[in-house]
Design a protein around this motif. Structure first.
Motif, mmCIF file in Angstrom:
data_model
loop_
_atom_site.group_PDB
_atom_site.id
_atom_site.type_symbol
_atom_site.label_atom_id
_atom_site.label_comp_id
_atom_site.label_asym_id
_atom_site.label_seq_id
_atom_site.Cartn_x
_atom_site.Cartn_y
_atom_site.Cartn_z
ATOM 1 N N PRO A 145 -9.139 10.041 -6.113
ATOM 2 C CA PRO A 145 -8.264 10.925 -6.880
ATOM 3 C C PRO A 145 -8.344 12.375 -6.407
ATOM 4 C CG PRO A 145 -9.775 9.736 -8.341
ATOM 5 C CD PRO A 145 -10.110 9.340 -6.948
ATOM 6 N N SER A 146 -9.458 12.742 -5.757
ATOM 7 C CA SER A 146 -9.622 14.125 -5.282
ATOM 8 C C SER A 146 -8.612 14.479 -4.194
ATOM 9 C CB SER A 146 -11.045 14.335 -4.751
ATOM 10 O OG SER A 146 -11.280 13.542 -3.590
ATOM 11 N N LYS A 147 -7.979 13.481 -3.591
ATOM 12 C CA LYS A 147 -6.981 13.731 -2.543
ATOM 13 C C LYS A 147 -5.630 14.154 -3.122
ATOM 14 C CE LYS A 147 -9.676 12.398 0.892
ATOM 15 N NZ LYS A 147 -10.107 13.298 1.986
ATOM 16 N N ASN A 148 -5.477 13.976 -4.450
ATOM 17 C CA ASN A 148 -4.223 14.331 -5.133
ATOM 18 C C ASN A 148 -3.008 13.610 -4.538
ATOM 19 O OD1 ASN A 148 -5.356 16.210 -7.029
ATOM 20 N ND2 ASN A 148 -5.583 17.666 -5.337
ATOM 21 N N ILE A 149 -3.215 12.353 -4.183
ATOM 22 C CA ILE A 149 -2.135 11.494 -3.684
ATOM 23 C C ILE A 149 -1.994 10.321 -4.645
ATOM 24 C CG2 ILE A 149 -1.505 9.889 -1.838
ATOM 25 C CD1 ILE A 149 -2.800 11.832 0.140
ATOM 26 N N LYS A 150 -0.813 10.174 -5.215
ATOM 27 C CA LYS A 150 -0.625 9.166 -6.252
ATOM 28 C C LYS A 150 0.308 8.029 -5.852
ATOM 29 C CE LYS A 150 -1.628 12.275 -10.121
ATOM 30 N NZ LYS A 150 -2.115 13.365 -9.285
ATOM 31 N N THR A 151 1.026 8.152 -4.748
ATOM 32 C CA THR A 151 1.929 7.094 -4.295
ATOM 33 C C THR A 151 1.770 6.881 -2.794
ATOM 34 O OG1 THR A 151 3.797 8.547 -3.755
ATOM 35 C CG2 THR A 151 3.622 7.777 -6.056
ATOM 36 N N SER A 243 -2.174 -10.754 -8.776
ATOM 37 C CA SER A 243 -2.205 -11.058 -10.207
ATOM 38 C C SER A 243 -3.177 -10.146 -10.958
ATOM 39 C CB SER A 243 -2.596 -12.523 -10.417
ATOM 40 O OG SER A 243 -3.855 -12.813 -9.809
ATOM 41 N N ALA A 244 -4.225 -9.668 -10.270
ATOM 42 C CA ALA A 244 -5.202 -8.793 -10.925
ATOM 43 C C ALA A 244 -4.701 -7.355 -11.066
ATOM 44 C CB ALA A 244 -6.513 -8.797 -10.152
ATOM 45 N N LEU A 245 -3.689 -6.992 -10.254
ATOM 46 C CA LEU A 245 -3.128 -5.636 -10.296
ATOM 47 C C LEU A 245 -1.595 -5.730 -10.287
ATOM 48 C CD1 LEU A 245 -5.471 -3.975 -7.632
ATOM 49 C CD2 LEU A 245 -5.549 -3.566 -10.105
ATOM 50 N N PRO A 246 -1.020 -6.330 -11.307
ATOM 51 C CA PRO A 246 0.427 -6.607 -11.283
ATOM 52 C C PRO A 246 1.306 -5.359 -11.242
ATOM 53 C CG PRO A 246 -0.483 -7.000 -13.475
ATOM 54 C CD PRO A 246 -1.650 -6.780 -12.555
ATOM 55 N N GLN A 247 0.751 -4.224 -11.685
ATOM 56 C CA GLN A 247 1.535 -2.988 -11.703
ATOM 57 C C GLN A 247 1.562 -2.283 -10.351
ATOM 58 O OE1 GLN A 247 -1.507 -3.364 -12.715
ATOM 59 N NE2 GLN A 247 -2.706 -1.522 -12.256
ATOM 60 N N VAL A 248 0.741 -2.730 -9.403
ATOM 61 C CA VAL A 248 0.647 -2.080 -8.087
ATOM 62 C C VAL A 248 1.628 -2.745 -7.124
ATOM 63 C CG1 VAL A 248 -0.880 -1.521 -6.155
ATOM 64 C CG2 VAL A 248 -1.766 -1.496 -8.500
ATOM 65 N N PRO A 249 2.525 -1.980 -6.489
ATOM 66 C CA PRO A 249 3.514 -2.585 -5.578
ATOM 67 C C PRO A 249 2.882 -3.044 -4.276
ATOM 68 C CG PRO A 249 3.626 -0.196 -5.450
ATOM 69 C CD PRO A 249 2.654 -0.514 -6.561
ATOM 70 N N THR A 250 3.592 -3.902 -3.561
ATOM 71 C CA THR A 250 3.164 -4.246 -2.204
ATOM 72 C C THR A 250 3.530 -3.084 -1.281
ATOM 73 O OG1 THR A 250 5.274 -5.256 -1.555
ATOM 74 C CG2 THR A 250 3.660 -6.685 -2.665
ATOM 75 N N THR A 251 2.931 -3.055 -0.095
ATOM 76 C CA THR A 251 3.269 -1.983 0.847
ATOM 77 C C THR A 251 4.744 -2.065 1.243
ATOM 78 O OG1 THR A 251 2.421 -3.400 2.631
ATOM 79 C CG2 THR A 251 0.945 -1.670 1.792
ATOM 80 N N ALA A 252 5.287 -3.290 1.305
ATOM 81 C CA ALA A 252 6.710 -3.444 1.635
ATOM 82 C C ALA A 252 7.582 -2.871 0.519
ATOM 83 C CB ALA A 252 7.041 -4.908 1.878
ATOM 84 N N GLU A 253 7.226 -3.187 -0.728
ATOM 85 C CA GLU A 253 7.976 -2.650 -1.866
ATOM 86 C C GLU A 253 7.910 -1.129 -1.916
ATOM 87 O OE1 GLU A 253 7.597 -6.141 -5.289
ATOM 88 O OE2 GLU A 253 5.959 -4.717 -5.047
ATOM 89 N N ALA A 254 6.783 -0.583 -1.475
ATOM 90 C CA ALA A 254 6.584 0.873 -1.521
ATOM 91 C C ALA A 254 7.189 1.582 -0.321
ATOM 92 C CB ALA A 254 5.097 1.190 -1.621
ATOM 93 N N GLY A 255 7.882 0.827 0.541
ATOM 94 C CA GLY A 255 8.620 1.490 1.604
ATOM 95 C C GLY A 255 8.149 1.250 3.020
ATOM 96 N N VAL A 256 7.224 0.277 3.218
ATOM 97 C CA VAL A 256 6.751 -0.005 4.582
ATOM 98 C C VAL A 256 6.925 -1.494 4.890
ATOM 99 C CG1 VAL A 256 4.870 0.298 6.237
ATOM 100 C CG2 VAL A 256 5.041 1.833 4.282
ATOM 101 N N PRO A 257 8.143 -1.933 5.189
ATOM 102 C CA PRO A 257 8.369 -3.343 5.518
ATOM 103 C C PRO A 257 7.656 -3.730 6.815
ATOM 104 C CG PRO A 257 10.318 -2.024 5.999
ATOM 105 C CD PRO A 257 9.374 -1.126 5.261
#
Length: 338
Positions: A145-151, A243-257
Motif C-alpha cells: 500500500p505504501s506504493k499508492n497504486i490501487k489498480t 474463487s478466493a478473491l472474486p472481486q479481483v479482476p484477471t490481468t486480461a480483464e484489467a487491460g492486459v490481454p
C-alpha cells in the motif's frame, strides 16, 4: 467317520483358518498388489516437495498427503527439498528407486527448468512419470500500500513513466511466479527486473516492505495480508477469477490481454515406477480431492481441483515444456548454470 462328521470338521477347520488370518487382512487394508504380486504400500511413502515448508506447493501437498495416507493405510511423509528453483528436489526424485515409495509434488516450474538452466542433472521428460495434476492455483499480483497504486492501470502507468525503474519478486529464477511475471511484462509491454528469492515467504516480506515493487504470488501465502490491508491485490494472472478473491479482476480483464498463466501443482514419480502403482496413486489423489476436508482447504487457498489420467498428464507436460521454451526465449532470459 461318517460323512456328516467329516463335513463338520472341515467347516470348523475353515473357520479357524479364517480367524487366524483376519488380523493380517485388517492390517493390509488399503494395500493393493503390484504386477509382481507384492502388496503396495507396506511402508511409509516419501513425498518430496521441491520448495520450502509453507509454500503453496507444500500446503497443497500436505492437504492431499493426509487424506491419501488415511485411505492407503500408510503415512505419506513430506520431505521439503527447496532450492535452485525446484531442481534439487527434482533430482532427488529422478534418482530415487522407482518403487512407489518416493514421489514428488511439484509446481509448473517443472516444465520451465529445461529452458532456464543451461544443464540439468536429470531429463525432465525421460526421468519422470506423470501421475496427475492436483490443482490449478491462480497467482495474484500484489503490491505494498505504501506504493499508492490501487489498480493495474496505475501500475502500468508508473512502469511506463520511468522505463526500467520497476522490479518484481519471484520464488526463484524460472519458477512459475517468475514466468507469470515475464508473460505479463511481455503482454503489457513494460520493463521490470526480476528479483529472485528462495521461496514465497521471503518474496512476500520484501514486497510488503516496499523494497520490491510487486509479486505474482500464489494466493495462499498472501490472502491474509490482502484481507488485513498489508498488501493490495491488483489482478490475478489466471484465465478466470479466483474463487478466493472474486472481486479481483484477471490481468486480461484489467487491460492486459494475452497475459494469462496457468500455475498448476501436480504429482510425479520416477520414470520406471510400475504402471499399476502410478494408477493407484492417481486414483488416491482423485479420491482425496473429493473429500469435504480437501475441498474446504482448497477453497481457502483459492485452488481449483484439477486431475488428468497419467498418460494425459505426460502429454500435457511435454507440450508445456515446448510452450515455456518459447516464452523464455521471448522474454530474453539467459539459462542459468545448475
Amino acid at each position: 467317520m461318517t460323512f456328516a462328521r467329516r463335513a463338520a470338521l472341515a467347516s470348523l477347520t475353515s473357520l479357524t483358518v479364517l480367524a487366524a488370518f483376519s488380523p493380517l487382512a485388517a492390517s493390509a487394508q488399503g494395500a493393493t498388489s503390484t504386477s509382481s504380486g507384492q502388496a503396495y504400500p507396506t511402508k511409509p511413502i516419501r513425498v518430496i516437495v521441491p520448495f520450502a515448508a509453507g509454500s503453496t506447493t507444500d500446503i497443497i501437498a500436505r492437504a492431499i498427503a493426509d487424506k491419501m495416507g488415511q485411505s492407503m493405510g500408510q503415512t505419506l511423509v513430506i520431505d521439503n527439498r527447496g532450492g535452485a528453483s525446484g531442481t534439487i528436489g527434482q533430482q532427488a526424485v529422478a534418482t530415487a528407486a522407482p518403487d512407489g515409495y518416493t514421489i514428488m509434488i511439484h509446481s509448473s516450474s517443472h516444465t520451465v527448468s529445461p529452458s532456464t538452466f543451461a544443464k540439468l542433472p536429470f531429463d525432465t521428460l525421460g526421468d519422470f512419470a506423470g501421475v496427475t495434476p492436483i490443482s490449478s492455483t491462480p497467482n495474484v499480483l500484489v503490491i505494498s500500500p505504501s506504493k499508492n497504486i490501487k489498480t493495474l492501470q496505475e501500475l502500468l502507468a508508473a512502469a511506463r513513466a520511468k522505463p526500467g525503474s520497476m522490479n518484481f519478486a519471484s520464488a526463484g529464477q524460472g519458477s512459475a511466479t517468475h514466468l507469470n511475471a515475464e508473460k505479463f511484462k511481455l503482454a503489457a509491454k513494460i520493463e521490470a527486473t526480476n528479483i529472485p528469492f528462495k521461496g514465497s515467504g521471503e518474496a512476500v516480506t520484501e514486497v510488503m516492505s516496499g523494497r520490491v515493487d510487486y509479486y505474482f504470488s500464489p494466493i495462499a501465502p498472501v490472502i491474509g495480508q490482502i484481507k488485513n490491508g498489508q498488501l493490495v491485490a491488483l489482478a490475478v494472472g489466471s484465465p478466470k477469477r479466483a474463487s478466493a478473491l472474486p472481486q479481483v479482476p484477471t490481468t486480461a480483464e484489467a487491460g492486459v490481454p494475452g497475459s494469462e498463466f496457468n500455475f498448476w501443482i501436480g504429482m510425479m514419480a520416477p520414470a520406471k515406477t510400475p504402471r499399476d502403482i502410478v494408477n493407484r496413486l492417481h486414483d488416491e489423489v482423485v479420491k482425496a480431492l473429493a473429500t469435504p476436508e480437501v475441498k474446504e482447504r482448497f477453497a481457502a487457498l483459492g485452488a481449483e481441483a484439477w486431475t488428468m489420467k497419467p498418460e494425459q498428464f505426460d502429454s500435457y507436460i511435454k507440450d508445456e515444456i515446448k510452450s515455456n521454451a518459447v516464452l523464455v526465449k521471448a522474454a530474453g532470459l539467459s539459462p542459468a548454470p545448475q
